[in-house]
Design an enzyme around this catalytic site. Structure first.
Site, mmCIF file in Angstrom:
data_model
loop_
_atom_site.group_PDB
_atom_site.id
_atom_site.type_symbol
_atom_site.label_atom_id
_atom_site.label_comp_id
_atom_site.label_asym_id
_atom_site.label_seq_id
_atom_site.Cartn_x
_atom_site.Cartn_y
_atom_site.Cartn_z
ATOM 1 N N GLN A 207 -1.909 -9.987 1.603
ATOM 2 C CA GLN A 207 -2.163 -10.227 3.027
ATOM 3 C C GLN A 207 -0.929 -9.979 3.888
ATOM 4 O O GLN A 207 -0.973 -10.205 5.112
ATOM 5 C CB GLN A 207 -2.654 -11.660 3.239
ATOM 6 C CG GLN A 207 -3.980 -11.979 2.589
ATOM 7 C CD GLN A 207 -5.143 -11.217 3.204
ATOM 8 O OE1 GLN A 207 -5.043 -10.634 4.273
ATOM 9 N NE2 GLN A 207 -6.276 -11.223 2.515
ATOM 10 N N CYS B 228 -13.259 -13.744 -2.360
ATOM 11 C CA CYS B 228 -13.381 -13.850 -3.819
ATOM 12 C C CYS B 228 -13.740 -15.263 -4.267
ATOM 13 O O CYS B 228 -13.879 -15.517 -5.458
ATOM 14 C CB CYS B 228 -12.083 -13.411 -4.488
ATOM 15 S SG CYS B 228 -11.679 -11.679 -4.188
ATOM 16 N N THR C 119 -6.431 6.381 -17.406
ATOM 17 C CA THR C 119 -6.189 7.712 -16.864
ATOM 18 C C THR C 119 -5.681 7.617 -15.430
ATOM 19 O O THR C 119 -6.320 7.001 -14.586
ATOM 20 C CB THR C 119 -7.480 8.546 -16.897
ATOM 21 O OG1 THR C 119 -7.953 8.608 -18.239
ATOM 22 C CG2 THR C 119 -7.233 9.949 -16.370
#
Length: 392
Positions: free
Chosen positions: A178, A347, A250
C-alpha cells in the site's frame, strides 16, 4: 460504478498494458532456454529487472518475482523463519498486517514459532518503547506493513531500523503493497520487502520481493532451473539462474517489463498524484464534518460518521464508521447505489471486527461498523459528491 476501492486494485494504465503486449509479442522465447529466442527474452527481462532495481535503489540480483504480494509475504516470512530457526523462534509483528502476513504467522505459530504482537499507539504507529522491550536474543524477524491496508497508518521504518541495529539476528520484513508508488518508502530499513504493481495501475498476478544480499530464504516453490530475478546464469538466461534457489517457475519478460513501466510512471508522478489525493481526502472529510454538524443540530446522534484513520496516515486510505450501522451493511447499501467501498482488506473473508480499528479505538462495536474508502488520482469530485449524497 464509482470505484472508491483503489486500495484493493487499480485499473491498468494503457501505457503499461501496451508495454506488456509489445514484449509479449516481440520476445516469445522461454527466457531460460539456451537458444537465440531464449537469450533475447532473458536479455529483455534483465533490462526490466535492472530498471526496477535502479528505480528503488537496490541491486538487480536482490529482486525476486512472484505471483503477487501475498506469495511474496509468504516466501519472505516462511523463508526467513525456516532459514534462521536455529537462532530462535521468536517473531514480532502487529495486528495491522494483511491476511497474507497474519495467516502466515498463524501457520508458523502452529509449527512451533512464538508470535508476539506489538502494541499500537492511537496514531496507528508501533509503540517503539514496547518494541525495544519485546525484542530478545532469539527474535529472528519483525513483520511490519509500511502502510496498513485498513487505516492507512504509516510506520516509521527508519526509526524501527535504527532501533534494531543492535540486534543483528533480527530481520525486518516490510509489506509495502500500500506504499510503493504512492508515498516514499525507506527500503534500506528492510531485509526483505514486497509490493505488487496492481496497486499502482500495473497488472495483477505479479509481485516483487526484494531480498537484500546476504539474507537467506528457504524457498516455497521448488523444481526447475528457473527463477524470477537477476543473478548469474542458467542456460540462456544469463541473469536468471541464482534466484531459482528461491522461486522456481517460468519467467515472464512481459510482466517484468509491465511492472517496470508502471513503477516508472508511478514514481515520476508520485508528488502530483499525492497532492491530488490529499485534496480529495480533505474534500470528503469536510463533507463528513458538515453531515455530522447537521446531525448534532437536530439532536440525533444515530448515523454519526466517525473517522478512524490517523491524521498522519496515507491520504490514499480513509477508514470510517457510521454509528449504529454495521460496516457490511454500509458496503451493501453503497454498492446498491453504484459505489464500491470495502470492509477491511479485500483478502479478509470473515465478519469479525476490524483488528486495526479496534487496536486504535478500543471500541469493538465501532470496529464492526468500520469500512474503507480508498482513492486514486483518477477519483473525481463528482464521484465524491455522489458518495456524500448517498451517506445522507
Amino acid at each position: 460504478m464509482i470505484n472508491l476501492d483503489y486500495a484493493s486494485h487499480t485499473p491498468v494504465d494503457g501505457i503499461v498494458l501496451a508495454e506488456f503486449c509489445r514484449v509479449e509479442r516481440e520476445f516469445g522465447g522461454n527466457a531460460l532456454a539456451a537458444h537465440g529466442l531464449g537469450k533475447s527474452a532473458a536479455a529483455e527481462m534483465e533490462r526490466a529487472t535492472a530498471g526496477i532495481a535502479a528505480l528503488i535503489g537496490v541491486k538487480p540480483e536482490e529482486i525476486i518475482y512472484t505471483s503477487g504480494a501475498s506469495e511474496a509475504n509468504n516466501l519472505a516470512i516462511k523463508g526467513i523463519a525456516r532459514a534462521y530457526g536455529y537462532r530462535g523462534k521468536h517473531i514480532l509483528s502487529t495486528c495491522l498486517e494483511h491476511p497474507s502476513v497474519s495467516g502466515t504467522l498463524v501457520f508458523l505459530q502452529e509449527a512451533g514459532y512464538e508470535i508476539e504482537l506489538l502494541k499500537i499507539l492511537p496514531n496507528g504507529k508501533i509503540d517503539l518503547v514496547h518494541l525495544k522491550s519485546a525484542i530478545r536474543p532469539d527474535t529472528i524477524l519483525l513483520c511490519v506493513s509500511a502502510v496498513d491496508s485498513e487505516l492507512g497508518a504509516v510506520q516509521d521504518l527508519e526509526e524501527i531500523y535504527d532501533l534494531l541495529l543492535s540486534h543483528p539476528n533480527c530481520h525486518i520484513h516490510v509489506d509495502a503493497a500500500q506504499a510503493m508508488g504512492k508515498i516514499p518508502v525507506a527500503i534500506k530499513a528492510a531485509s526483505t520487502l514486497c509490493f505488487s504493481p496492481h496497486k499502482f495501475h500495473g497488472l495483477g498476478g505479479f509481485g516483487v520481493l526484494v531480498k537484500r544480499a546476504g539474507v537467506v530464504l528457504e524457498p516455497l516453490i521448488h523444481g526447475g532451473g528457473s527463477a524470477y530475478g537477476g543473478a548469474t546464469g542458467v542456460g540462456g538466461a544469463g541473469g536468471l539462474g541464482k534466484n531459482s534457489l528461491y522461486r522456481a517457475g517460468t519467467p515472464s519478460p512481459a510482466m517484468s517489463a509491465a511492472c517496470f513501466k508502471a513503477l516508472q510512471i508511478a514514481l515520476d508522478e508520485i508528488d502530483s498524484r499525492l497532492e491530488t489525493v490529499k485534496n480529495l481526502r480533505q474534500y470528503v472529510l469536510d463533507g463528513i464534518a458538515a453531515l455530522n454538524l447537521n446531525r448534532c443540530r437536530s439532536g440525533d446522534e444515530s448515523g454519526k460518521i466517525r473517522i478512524n484513520s490517523p491524521a498522519g496516515g496515507s491520504p490514499y486510505i480513509l477508514n470510517l464508521s457510521i454509528k449504529g450501522v454495521k460496516g457490511t451493511d454500509t458496503q451493501a447499501s453503497l454498492d446498491s447505489k453504484g459505489i464500491a467501498v470495502s470492509v477491511k482488506s479485500a483478502c479478509s473473508t470473515d465478519r469479525a471486527p476490524s483488528r486495526p480499528v479496534f487496536a486504535i479505538t478500543g471500541d469493538k462495536k465501532n470496529a464492526l461498523e468500520s469500512w474503507r474508502v480508498s482513492f486514486s488520482h483518477l477519483t473525481t469530485i463528482q464521484e465524491l459528491d455522489v458518495l456524500l449524497s448517498s451517506l445522507i
